[in-house]
Scaffold this motif. Structure first.
Motif, PDB file in Angstrom:
ATOM      1  N   LYS A 258       0.812  -1.220   0.000  1.00  0.00           N
ATOM      2  CA  LYS A 258       0.000   0.000   0.000  1.00  0.00           C
ATOM      3  C   LYS A 258       0.840   1.263   0.000  1.00  0.00           C
ATOM      4  O   LYS A 258       0.382   2.319  -0.399  1.00  0.00           O
ATOM      5  CB  LYS A 258      -0.944   0.017   1.205  1.00  0.00           C
ATOM      6  CG  LYS A 258      -2.036  -1.019   1.152  1.00  0.00           C
ATOM      7  CD  LYS A 258      -2.943  -0.898   2.346  1.00  0.00           C
ATOM      8  CE  LYS A 258      -4.050  -1.940   2.314  1.00  0.00           C
ATOM      9  NZ  LYS A 258      -4.916  -1.846   3.499  1.00  0.00           N
ATOM     10  N   GLY A 259       2.070   1.191   0.519  1.00  0.00           N
ATOM     11  CA  GLY A 259       2.946   2.353   0.586  1.00  0.00           C
ATOM     12  C   GLY A 259       2.512   3.342   1.650  1.00  0.00           C
ATOM     13  O   GLY A 259       1.841   2.993   2.619  1.00  0.00           O
ATOM     14  N   VAL A 260       2.865   4.602   1.463  1.00  0.00           N
ATOM     15  CA  VAL A 260       2.498   5.672   2.396  1.00  0.00           C
ATOM     16  C   VAL A 260       1.117   6.181   2.004  1.00  0.00           C
ATOM     17  O   VAL A 260       0.875   6.513   0.843  1.00  0.00           O
ATOM     18  CB  VAL A 260       3.543   6.812   2.361  1.00  0.00           C
ATOM     19  CG1 VAL A 260       3.112   7.962   3.251  1.00  0.00           C
ATOM     20  CG2 VAL A 260       4.913   6.283   2.778  1.00  0.00           C
ATOM     21  N   ILE A 261       0.230   6.232   3.001  1.00  0.00           N
ATOM     22  CA  ILE A 261      -1.145   6.639   2.739  1.00  0.00           C
ATOM     23  C   ILE A 261      -1.571   7.757   3.679  1.00  0.00           C
ATOM     24  O   ILE A 261      -0.968   7.965   4.725  1.00  0.00           O
ATOM     25  CB  ILE A 261      -2.126   5.449   2.862  1.00  0.00           C
ATOM     26  CG1 ILE A 261      -2.088   4.846   4.270  1.00  0.00           C
ATOM     27  CG2 ILE A 261      -1.830   4.389   1.802  1.00  0.00           C
ATOM     28  CD1 ILE A 261      -3.143   3.789   4.538  1.00  0.00           C
ATOM     29  N   LYS A 262      -2.616   8.458   3.288  1.00  0.00           N
ATOM     30  CA  LYS A 262      -3.226   9.515   4.097  1.00  0.00           C
ATOM     31  C   LYS A 262      -4.513   8.954   4.668  1.00  0.00           C
ATOM     32  O   LYS A 262      -5.361   8.447   3.926  1.00  0.00           O
ATOM     33  CB  LYS A 262      -3.514  10.729   3.211  1.00  0.00           C
ATOM     34  CG  LYS A 262      -4.197  11.872   3.902  1.00  0.00           C
ATOM     35  CD  LYS A 262      -4.411  13.008   2.889  1.00  0.00           C
ATOM     36  CE  LYS A 262      -5.314  14.080   3.409  1.00  0.00           C
ATOM     37  NZ  LYS A 262      -5.583  15.115   2.391  1.00  0.00           N
ATOM     38  N   THR A 263      -4.665   9.020   5.998  1.00  0.00           N
ATOM     39  CA  THR A 263      -5.868   8.520   6.657  1.00  0.00           C
ATOM     40  C   THR A 263      -6.391   9.580   7.626  1.00  0.00           C
ATOM     41  O   THR A 263      -5.685  10.510   7.980  1.00  0.00           O
ATOM     42  CB  THR A 263      -5.591   7.216   7.445  1.00  0.00           C
ATOM     43  OG1 THR A 263      -4.555   7.456   8.409  1.00  0.00           O
ATOM     44  CG2 THR A 263      -5.157   6.092   6.522  1.00  0.00           C
ATOM     45  N   GLN A 264      -7.629   9.410   8.058  1.00  0.00           N
ATOM     46  CA  GLN A 264      -8.202  10.304   9.060  1.00  0.00           C
ATOM     47  C   GLN A 264      -7.766   9.850  10.449  1.00  0.00           C
ATOM     48  O   GLN A 264      -7.625   8.656  10.710  1.00  0.00           O
ATOM     49  CB  GLN A 264      -9.719  10.308   8.980  1.00  0.00           C
ATOM     50  CG  GLN A 264     -10.249  10.969   7.732  1.00  0.00           C
ATOM     51  CD  GLN A 264     -11.759  11.056   7.730  1.00  0.00           C
ATOM     52  OE1 GLN A 264     -12.446  10.183   8.232  1.00  0.00           O
ATOM     53  NE2 GLN A 264     -12.269  12.128   7.152  1.00  0.00           N
ATOM     54  N   VAL A 265      -7.564  10.810  11.336  1.00  0.00           N
ATOM     55  CA  VAL A 265      -7.200  10.492  12.713  1.00  0.00           C
ATOM     56  C   VAL A 265      -8.328   9.699  13.370  1.00  0.00           C
ATOM     57  O   VAL A 265      -8.095   8.640  13.953  1.00  0.00           O
ATOM     58  CB  VAL A 265      -6.908  11.773  13.530  1.00  0.00           C
ATOM     59  CG1 VAL A 265      -6.727  11.439  14.996  1.00  0.00           C
ATOM     60  CG2 VAL A 265      -5.701  12.505  12.984  1.00  0.00           C
ATOM     61  N   GLU A 266      -9.542  10.203  13.276  1.00  0.00           N
ATOM     62  CA  GLU A 266     -10.692   9.561  13.916  1.00  0.00           C
ATOM     63  C   GLU A 266     -10.970   8.198  13.303  1.00  0.00           C
ATOM     64  O   GLU A 266     -10.918   8.036  12.084  1.00  0.00           O
ATOM     65  CB  GLU A 266     -11.939  10.451  13.794  1.00  0.00           C
ATOM     66  CG  GLU A 266     -11.848  11.734  14.583  1.00  0.00           C
ATOM     67  CD  GLU A 266     -11.760  11.541  16.092  1.00  0.00           C
ATOM     68  OE1 GLU A 266     -12.307  10.558  16.635  1.00  0.00           O
ATOM     69  OE2 GLU A 266     -11.117  12.385  16.736  1.00  0.00           O
ATOM     70  N   GLY A 267     -11.242   7.249  14.161  1.00  0.00           N
ATOM     71  CA  GLY A 267     -11.636   5.935  13.696  1.00  0.00           C
ATOM     72  C   GLY A 267     -10.492   5.026  13.307  1.00  0.00           C
ATOM     73  O   GLY A 267     -10.695   3.876  12.920  1.00  0.00           O
ATOM     74  N   ARG A 268      -9.262   5.487  13.421  1.00  0.00           N
ATOM     75  CA  ARG A 268      -8.105   4.685  13.019  1.00  0.00           C
ATOM     76  C   ARG A 268      -7.562   3.854  14.178  1.00  0.00           C
ATOM     77  O   ARG A 268      -6.821   2.923  13.996  1.00  0.00           O
ATOM     78  CB  ARG A 268      -7.029   5.612  12.450  1.00  0.00           C
ATOM     79  CG  ARG A 268      -5.744   4.971  12.011  1.00  0.00           C
ATOM     80  CD  ARG A 268      -5.949   4.066  10.809  1.00  0.00           C
ATOM     81  NE  ARG A 268      -4.686   3.499  10.396  1.00  0.00           N
ATOM     82  CZ  ARG A 268      -4.122   2.414  10.921  1.00  0.00           C
ATOM     83  NH1 ARG A 268      -4.712   1.760  11.898  1.00  0.00           N
ATOM     84  NH2 ARG A 268      -2.962   1.987  10.492  1.00  0.00           N
ATOM     85  N   GLY A 269      -7.949   4.200  15.414  1.00  0.00           N
ATOM     86  CA  GLY A 269      -7.517   3.423  16.576  1.00  0.00           C
ATOM     87  C   GLY A 269      -6.237   3.890  17.230  1.00  0.00           C
ATOM     88  O   GLY A 269      -5.630   3.160  18.011  1.00  0.00           O
ATOM     89  N   TRP A 270      -5.806   5.118  16.920  1.00  0.00           N
ATOM     90  CA  TRP A 270      -4.595   5.639  17.554  1.00  0.00           C
ATOM     91  C   TRP A 270      -4.768   5.667  19.064  1.00  0.00           C
ATOM     92  O   TRP A 270      -5.834   6.006  19.571  1.00  0.00           O
ATOM     93  CB  TRP A 270      -4.287   7.044  17.042  1.00  0.00           C
ATOM     94  CG  TRP A 270      -4.049   7.107  15.572  1.00  0.00           C
ATOM     95  CD1 TRP A 270      -4.878   7.647  14.635  1.00  0.00           C
ATOM     96  CD2 TRP A 270      -2.927   6.591  14.861  1.00  0.00           C
ATOM     97  NE1 TRP A 270      -4.332   7.510  13.387  1.00  0.00           N
ATOM     98  CE2 TRP A 270      -3.127   6.853  13.484  1.00  0.00           C
ATOM     99  CE3 TRP A 270      -1.767   5.927  15.228  1.00  0.00           C
ATOM    100  CZ2 TRP A 270      -2.212   6.502  12.502  1.00  0.00           C
ATOM    101  CZ3 TRP A 270      -0.854   5.566  14.252  1.00  0.00           C
ATOM    102  CH2 TRP A 270      -1.082   5.849  12.909  1.00  0.00           C
TER     103      TRP A 270
END
Length: 88
Positions: free
Chosen positions: A61-73
């Motif tokens: 997948k490489g480097v991706i842009k994701t949202q902070v919310e809902g990612r489980g950080w």
């Protein structure tokens, strides 16, 4: 060129790097500064602002842009080897 463990920055994994941070925060994602690290066990992403993170997802997948919310950080902090500039 870039090299591992250069400029006093150790070549360590995500879990070791988060332990180097002071004041690891949880929640209140809106108070992050671009460049701060977000963490889950074994993985770090970098906050880029506007509620988004960039992260190295996988070799396919490489480097991706994701949202902070809902990612489980689970936490976030300023990496001690980075100089964070305050916006004027």
């Amino acid at each position: 060129g870039a090299s591992y463990a250069s400029n006093g920055v150790p070549d360590i994994g995500a879990d070791s790097m988060i332990k180097k941070c002071q004041n690891v925060s949880t929640g209140n994602w809106g108070s992050m500064t671009p460049g701060e690290a977000l963490w889950v066990p074994g993985h770090i992403g970098v906050y880029i602002g506007g509620g988004y993170v960039i992260e190295a997802a996988s070799t396919t997948k490489g480097v991706i842009k994701t949202q902070v919310e809902g990612r489980g950080w689970q936490g976030w902090c300023k990496i001690p080897y980075i100089d964070y500039l305050e916006e004027e």
